[in-house]
Design an enzyme around this catalytic site. Structure first.
Site, PDB file in Angstrom:
ATOM      1  N   TRP A 119     -34.283   6.377 -71.385  1.00  0.00           N
ATOM      2  CA  TRP A 119     -34.935   7.173 -72.182  1.00  0.00           C
ATOM      3  C   TRP A 119     -34.486   8.635 -71.757  1.00  0.00           C
ATOM      4  O   TRP A 119     -34.538   9.495 -72.709  1.00  0.00           O
ATOM      5  CB  TRP A 119     -36.419   6.910 -72.318  1.00  0.00           C
ATOM      6  CG  TRP A 119     -36.567   5.597 -73.169  1.00  0.00           C
ATOM      7  CD1 TRP A 119     -37.238   4.480 -72.415  1.00  0.00           C
ATOM      8  CD2 TRP A 119     -36.484   5.348 -74.356  1.00  0.00           C
ATOM      9  NE1 TRP A 119     -37.287   3.447 -73.462  1.00  0.00           N
ATOM     10  CE2 TRP A 119     -36.711   3.989 -74.646  1.00  0.00           C
ATOM     11  CE3 TRP A 119     -35.948   6.074 -75.308  1.00  0.00           C
ATOM     12  CZ2 TRP A 119     -36.664   3.258 -75.960  1.00  0.00           C
ATOM     13  CZ3 TRP A 119     -35.776   5.541 -76.578  1.00  0.00           C
ATOM     14  CH2 TRP A 119     -36.114   4.069 -76.809  1.00  0.00           C
ATOM     15  N   ASP A 136     -42.078  13.002 -70.502  1.00  0.00           N
ATOM     16  CA  ASP A 136     -42.223  11.978 -71.692  1.00  0.00           C
ATOM     17  C   ASP A 136     -43.066  10.949 -70.908  1.00  0.00           C
ATOM     18  O   ASP A 136     -42.649  10.316 -69.749  1.00  0.00           O
ATOM     19  CB  ASP A 136     -40.835  11.477 -71.807  1.00  0.00           C
ATOM     20  CG  ASP A 136     -40.664  10.074 -72.876  1.00  0.00           C
ATOM     21  OD1 ASP A 136     -41.744   9.706 -73.316  1.00  0.00           O
ATOM     22  OD2 ASP A 136     -39.689   9.812 -73.178  1.00  0.00           O
ATOM     23  N   LYS A 178     -47.286   2.338 -77.162  1.00  0.00           N
ATOM     24  CA  LYS A 178     -47.176   1.789 -76.001  1.00  0.00           C
ATOM     25  C   LYS A 178     -48.656   1.449 -75.472  1.00  0.00           C
ATOM     26  O   LYS A 178     -49.153   0.407 -75.162  1.00  0.00           O
ATOM     27  CB  LYS A 178     -46.353   2.225 -74.957  1.00  0.00           C
ATOM     28  CG  LYS A 178     -44.872   1.746 -75.497  1.00  0.00           C
ATOM     29  CD  LYS A 178     -43.812   2.653 -74.950  1.00  0.00           C
ATOM     30  CE  LYS A 178     -42.520   2.243 -75.694  1.00  0.00           C
ATOM     31  NZ  LYS A 178     -41.421   3.361 -75.727  1.00  0.00           N
TER      32      LYS A 178
HETATM   33  C1  LIG Z   1     -40.451   3.807 -76.083  1.00  0.00           C
HETATM   34  C2  LIG Z   1     -40.114   5.152 -75.600  1.00  0.00           C
HETATM   35  C3  LIG Z   1     -39.458   6.252 -76.159  1.00  0.00           C
HETATM   36  C4  LIG Z   1     -39.050   5.798 -77.635  1.00  0.00           C
HETATM   37  O1  LIG Z   1     -40.290   5.932 -78.397  1.00  0.00           O
HETATM   38  P1  LIG Z   1     -40.432   6.132 -79.939  1.00  0.00           P
HETATM   39  O2  LIG Z   1     -41.839   6.289 -80.183  1.00  0.00           O
HETATM   40  O3  LIG Z   1     -40.067   4.608 -80.385  1.00  0.00           O
HETATM   41  O4  LIG Z   1     -39.424   7.023 -80.544  1.00  0.00           O
HETATM   42  C5  LIG Z   1     -38.996   7.379 -75.821  1.00  0.00           C
HETATM   43  N1  LIG Z   1     -39.479   7.254 -74.195  1.00  0.00           N
HETATM   44  C6  LIG Z   1     -40.101   6.439 -73.496  1.00  0.00           C
HETATM   45  C7  LIG Z   1     -40.353   6.360 -71.952  1.00  0.00           C
HETATM   46  C8  LIG Z   1     -40.246   5.244 -74.214  1.00  0.00           C
HETATM   47  O5  LIG Z   1     -40.890   4.116 -73.276  1.00  0.00           O
END
Ligand SMILES: *Cc1c(COP(=O)(O)O)cnc(C)c1O
Length: 363
Positions: A102, A172, A196
């Protein structure tokens, strides 16, 4: 209904109490005769709900007043582009910690924007991303340092910031937000896709220090933190249902004792599984250094792809669902988010012990 345990990395398990509440008020929200999906986002039914959700999130994360809380769309992925456009307006230069998939996606999208430069400030590529770079040092001429605080696929996480300097940090937190205590003041911006550890997909949380985007050039409305903040994230139709469910999850978290309590439970759940993995002769986790182990995403393997496959199929038949690892790394992964019950971890370990015994007998 059969009791199943959903180990998915995202979209992921939600608190059963929250789902029941959604069900109970789905047809008529607050006795309006309409569902939450049918009301106007200009009505007080909506604005009261959204303001309460923001207030509860502020309480849960102790968010200072100088930070805006935005409820956006486009997933965490859209922030890979919006963070540079809104925050990187002095040097047009962003530093990245290369900690896995990511983090790389975030850097790639930043690099695609014309006029911006991205640089890898530190990388854990040499350890195949089973460790994380720490003690990061930076020159001052970066607008921000981007950190993926929990690497959902590789199963590593930062519990503390690996950088202590003056360059703002953009974190993030998609797979760890509200699962581990962090100090919002340590970040210039935090972002997370909701699906998540919060609620349904379709909502992205952005927590950003107001002064960081004040100097941004004027951007199209949907790209602009300033315009979104001025309209309380409702400059167009917001993802009303997703915000509503997230709001119920925030209330649930407050009732459970908040983030500190969640972190304690997450530590207990993760410890159970890590202890078993460390003692098992069949299963192991690639993240061998304990200090880098994620609380929420735990990858593991047997070392034999055919046995991994058999394990996933048999686990599924035993109502232990979605244990297949990410396609990039293979093996298995157990995601143990806030709403994932401790019983599910105990059932998984019980099943792994049985499986290990059976495999030991047939090999
Ligand atoms: C799942 C994830 C993403 C992407 O998320 P979306 O909401 O599907 O764009 C980005 N960064 C991390 C750390 C993730 O776990």
């Amino acid at each position: 209904m059969t009791q199943v345990y959903n180990f998915a990395a995202g979209p992921a398990v939600l608190p059963a109490e929250v789902l029941r509440q959604v069900q109970s008020e789905l047809i008529s929200y607050k006795n309006s005769g309409m569902s939450i999906m049918e009301i106007s986002h200009r009505s007080s039914l909506y604005t009261d709900m959204a303001f309460q959700a923001e207030a509860d999130l502020r309480k849960l994360m102790n968010i200072p007043a100088e930070y805006d809380v935005l409820f956006l769309q486009g997933g965490a992925t859209l922030q890979f582009a919006l963070a540079p456009l809104n925050l990187a307006n002095k040097y047009h230069k962003i530093a990245f910690a290369d900690t896995g998939h990511w983090a790389q996606r975030a850097q790639e999208d930043g690099q695609l924007l014309s006029g911006y430069t991205t640089e890898v400030a530190a990388s854990s590529k040499l350890s195949n991303y089973t460790e994380l770079p720490s003690g990061i040092e930076l020159a001052k001429n970066y607008d921000y340092l981007h950190l993926t605080m929990n690497n959902t696929i590789e199963g590593t996480m930062y519990k503390d910031l690996p950088y202590k300097g003056d360059v703002p940090v953009v974190g993030d937190l998609s797979s760890i937000i509200l699962g581990q205590e962090y100090n919002v003041n340590d970040f210039g911006m935090i972002y997370a896709g909701a699906q998540k550890n919060i609620g349904p997909a379709g909502l992205t949380i952005v927590i950003v220090k107001h002064t960081l985007f004040e100097e941004a050039p004027e951007l199209p409305a949907m790209f602009s933190y300033a315009k979104q903040a001025a309209k309380h994230s409702a400059l167009n139709t917001p993802p009303v249902f997703a915000i509503y469910v997230a709001g119920l999850v925030f209330k649930w978290l407050l009732q459970q004792g908040g983030v500190s309590q969640m972190q304690r439970r997450n530590e207990e759940k993760a410890q159970l599984l890590y202890d078993y993995l460390d003692s098992s002769k069949l299963f192991s986790t690639p993240v061998t250094e304990k200090k880098w182990r994620s609380l929420t995403n735990i990858p593991f393997v047997t070392g034999d792809k055919a046995i991994d496959k058999r394990f996933i199929v048999q686990a599924q038949a035993n109502n232990l669902l979605n244990l297949k690892g990410h396609r990039l790394v293979g093996g298995m992964r157990a995601s143990l988010y806030n709403a994932f019950p401790r019983t599910g971890v105990e059932k998984l370990i019980e099943f792994m012990q049985k499986f290990e015994k059976a495999v030991g007998g047939t090999r």
